[in-house]
Enzyme design. Structure first.
Site, PDB file in Angstrom:
ATOM      1  N   ASP A 243       0.866  -1.167   0.000  1.00 39.53           N
ATOM      2  CA  ASP A 243       0.000   0.000   0.000  1.00 39.53           C
ATOM      3  C   ASP A 243       0.914   1.231   0.000  1.00 39.53           C
ATOM      4  OD1 ASP A 243      -3.237   0.573   1.596  1.00 39.53           O
ATOM      5  OD2 ASP A 243      -2.111   1.775   0.157  1.00 39.53           O
TER       6      ASP A 243
HETATM    7  C1  GLC Z   1      -4.466   4.321   0.075  1.00 45.07           C
HETATM    8  C2  GLC Z   1      -5.315   3.146   0.450  1.00 45.07           C
HETATM    9  C3  GLC Z   1      -5.414   2.109  -0.620  1.00 45.07           C
HETATM   10  C4  GLC Z   1      -5.328   2.773  -1.976  1.00 45.07           C
HETATM   11  C5  GLC Z   1      -3.944   3.342  -2.108  1.00 45.07           C
HETATM   12  C6  GLC Z   1      -3.760   4.063  -3.453  1.00 45.07           C
HETATM   13  O1  GLC Z   1      -3.723   4.771   1.155  1.00 45.07           O
HETATM   14  O2  GLC Z   1      -5.009   2.471   1.656  1.00 45.07           O
HETATM   15  O3  GLC Z   1      -6.657   1.418  -0.420  1.00 45.07           O
HETATM   16  O4  GLC Z   1      -5.576   1.824  -2.996  1.00 45.07           O
HETATM   17  O5  GLC Z   1      -3.621   4.235  -1.065  1.00 45.07           O
HETATM   18  O6  GLC Z   1      -4.589   5.175  -3.514  1.00 45.07           O
END
Ligand code: GLC
Length: 711
Positions: A243
């Site tokens: 993430d």
């Molecule tokens: C965010 C979220 C994740 C998302 C990623 C990209 O922090 O936790 O669900 O897909 O970043 O935006």
């Protein structure tokens, strides 16, 4: 490929939002980027791909990702609302229509569906989830994947999904996002992992790790889930992406001393692609030189990523890949239908709904969410176009005959406002009206990532507003727009009807008004339990019985205790002194404008040999005077197991539409594999013994039968 080019494929960078910086351009030319996220300008995406393909040595195209969670330009209900439809077809339409809109700008990868199981509605991301139940979550995820990925990933209008967040993210302590999770392996395997496994079996080709630590080991560096479960047991050959900066956050977790160690821990645990932090880019070649990471491991990661790009047909994209407009016929119809079927009728005293417009001359419309094109869309709608939004107020004004006067007053500036200065006017308006519609709940920003609430009552002065209007004695229909279950214990008796619409998306207005006017009957069923008060959390239907089960009676003891009462028990069972043991509204619950009768529950056999299947049938009658849809739910209870088993588990459901007095035979095929669970040895199997089985309209189903599984 050179080592630098291989490491480049493991690098997922953030876009420059509609432009291409010199840094990005050079990285692309050097083959140092494998994917980019958050670019939605088609011209920019086209140029990014052109640079990657034409200006780099190997010409490897990019993954282009975005969070397309419940729509792109036109917005479906939030996933929690989609789950309330219990309608896989609508889930598939959501995926298909979202993908059609998103691929038309050049995106090829969505960071959805979210398959986190959530039993704590304080957590803001419950809005993105399909709720508390592994089976319902699995079925909705499978449907959405089918929609996003289509018949073939290579076809125009298809995009790869990315399941998230692996794993156990929804169990974050105190419902605070990113917080610690402690989940025993047995519960992880029986509750949190099944939707991921079901979705991978349905063709999902990428997963995203969660920010949270799992039993002390952050998911982003957790080889148990990333290697033992995902690769060794499930033989998953897709990609695992971290993430946002969750690799470098291993330092914040206190799990890595520095970025080099973070890179080592994440890469060796099983992360293929690093999102936005650059520990891989900065450290992997040194780690390889030091023999800490093998080149074979790097090759495996690169192979996973290239395999996904091949499956997406990215090596064959041509110049007009971004101009492919995939025609999605009737997409508004499906989005509106999803909003209609997501609404859950929680209360309807004296059948006040549907509105009897012929007997009304004036309606008061009150509340901060009556006419909010943005708020009704909910969370994760970066690309949502509010120009498509049709609000309840505008739809009501367009739908009601001129003979009915609409007295509108917002009452509170927003859902958090505590300014009661307008209450006098509101009360006067209510007193001048025959009936009051109150559009209350949460603004979109009060749910979603990092937006958790410690008190899940209606925010601001909304409870006081409902209380004030209820004192006029006028009938009140409360329509709730929300990203989570709300604790409505203190308002539930002050209104005549409650319709939970979640955040219903672009066509909130037409959907809600069609229901209020009886064009369709509500058919939504709760995908998550509604607690009476926050203090009941966690409260969910598939709980364990305990050794001293509490009774779900509605008596609250605390007021009956004698002053100076000597130390004695009220039965020493599992309950709270100050709130009934039952939720306000249970999982699977939802009223209709009609009634349904369940009769003659039968099994094809009541002794089932392990490995066999059997048929469950029930007669369902629409015993009311309204055509409506019913979601028939099948629950089981494994009475004795090598680990304690839930008092109920959803195993099948079916949605049917019946005309008044129509009777149908509903049947389900159940196998002993459907009854399998991870026992004390953490091996998945069905154990012999006695079972109870219910079929009904919610997790409070009462029509019961029994069977035995034998060797
Ligand atoms: C965010 C979220 C994740 C998302 C990623 C990209 O922090 O936790 O669900 O897909 O970043 O935006």
């Amino acid at each position: 490929m050179t080592l630098e080019e291989k490491i480049g494929q493991l690098n997922l960078i953030n876009s420059d939002y509609g432009t291409i910086s010199s840094t990005t351009r050079k990285a692309l030319q050097d083959g140092a980027v494998g994917g980019i996220l958050n670019e939605v300008d088609p011209t920019t995406i086209k140029e990014l791909q052109r640079i990657a393909i034409e200006d780099s040595r190997l010409g490897i195209p990019l993954l282009a990702g975005r969070d397309i969670i419940h729509g792109f330009r036109t917005i479906f209900p939030i996933p929690l609302g989609l789950a309330a439809t219990w309608n896989e077809e609508l889930g598939e339409h959501c995926g298909h229509i979202s993908a059609a809109e998103a691929t038309s700008v050049g995106l090829n990868w969505t960071f959805a569906p979210i398959v986190d199981i959530c039993r704590d509605p304080r957590w803001g991301r419950v809005a993105e989830s399909f709720g508390e139940d592994p089976y319902l979550c699995s079925q909705m995820a499978i449907a959405m994947i089918k929609g996003f990925q289509g018949e073939s990933l290579e076809l125009p209008g298809s995009m790869a999904v990315c399941l998230k967040h692996f794993a156990g993210y929804g169990a974050c302590e105190s419902g605070k996002d990113y917080n610690t999770t402690n989940i025993p392996e047995n519960e992880l395997r029986n509750v949190h992992l099944p939707p991921f496994k079901a979705a991978i079996d349905a063709g999902a080709l990428s997963l995203m790790t969660s920010f949270s630590d799992l039993d002390g080991v952050p998911a982003t560096a957790n080889s148990f889930i990333l290697q033992t479960i995902l690769r060794d047991e499930w033989i998953f050959d897709g990609i695992v992406v971290s993430d946002w900066e969750s690799v470098s956050q291993l330092i914040d977790h206190g799990f890595a001393r520095n970025e080099k160690e973070a890179a080592y821990l994440a890469a060796s645990a099983g992360i293929d692609m690093e999102m936005t932090s650059t520990t891989f880019t900065d450290n992997l070649s040194q780690l390889i030189d030091e023999g800490k990471i093998s080149i074979d491991d790097i090759n495996r990661k690169v192979a996973n990523i290239l395999r996904l790009k091949f499956r997406l047909g990215l090596f064959d994209i041509n110049d007009d890949f971004i101009n492919v407009q995939v025609n999605v016929t009737d997409h508004k119809k499906y989005i509106k239908e999803a909003a209609i079927q997501s609404c859950v009728l929680l209360k309807n005293k004296n059948k006040i709904l549907p509105l009897k417009s012929q007997s009304l001359s004036s309606i008061a419309v009150i509340g901060p969410l009556s006419d909010e094109p943005h708020e009704q869309l909910g969370t994760w709608v970066f690309d949502g176009d509010v120009a498509y939004s049709e609000t309840p107020l505008k739809s009501l004004q367009a739908s009601l005959p001129d003979s009915i006067q609409i007295n509108y007053i917002k009452g509170l500036e927003n859902s958090r406002s505590k300014d009661k200065s307008n209450f006098t006017n509101i009360i006067q308006l209510a007193e001048q009206s025959d009936l009051v519609l109150m559009f209350m709940g949460e603004e979109a920003i009060l749910a979603g990532e990092a937006h958790c609430r410690a008190d899940i009552r209606l925010p601001g002065a909304q409870e006081e507003l409902i209380d004030a209007v209820s004192k006029t004695g006028k009938p009140i229909v409360l329509i709730i727009m929300t990203g989570r279950p709300l604790a409505l214990e203190s308002v539930v008796d002050k209104v005549d009807a409650i319709l939970c619409a979640w955040h219903p998306g672009s066509y909130a207005g037409p959907a809600i008004i069609d229901l209020l006017l009886g064009v369709q009957s509500p058919s939504g069923k709760l995908p998550i339990t509604f607690p009476r008060i926050t203090g009941q959390i966690p409260i969910y239907y598939s709980h364990k019985n305990t050794g001293r089960p509490g009774t779900p009676e509605s008596i609250t003891f605390i007021d009956d205790i004698d002053v100076g009462a000597p130390q004695h028990s009220f039965g020493n069972t599992s309950f709270h002194l100050d709130i009934p043991n039952s939720p306000l509204f249970p999982f699977g619950f939802g009223l209709s404008y009609t009634t349904f009768k369940y009769e003659n529950l039968k099994l094809s056999d009541d002794k089932i040999i392990l490995g066999n299947s059997f048929t469950v049938s029930v007669e369902l009658t629409n015993s009311g005077d309204y055509e409506a849809m019913e979601t028939v739910q099948l629950y089981i209870r494994d009475l004795v197991g090598s680990v304690t088993r839930p008092v109920k588990e959803l195993k099948k459901f079916k949605k049917v539409s019946l005309k008044p007095n129509e009777k149908v035979l509903i049947s389900f095929e159940l196998s002993t594999d459907d009854l399998a669970f991870y026992g004390r040895d953490n091996i998945r199997k069905c154990e012999t013994g006695e079972f109870h089985l219910w079929v009904g309209s919610s997790s409070n189903a009462e029509l019961i039968t029994a069977f035995e599984v034998i060797e």
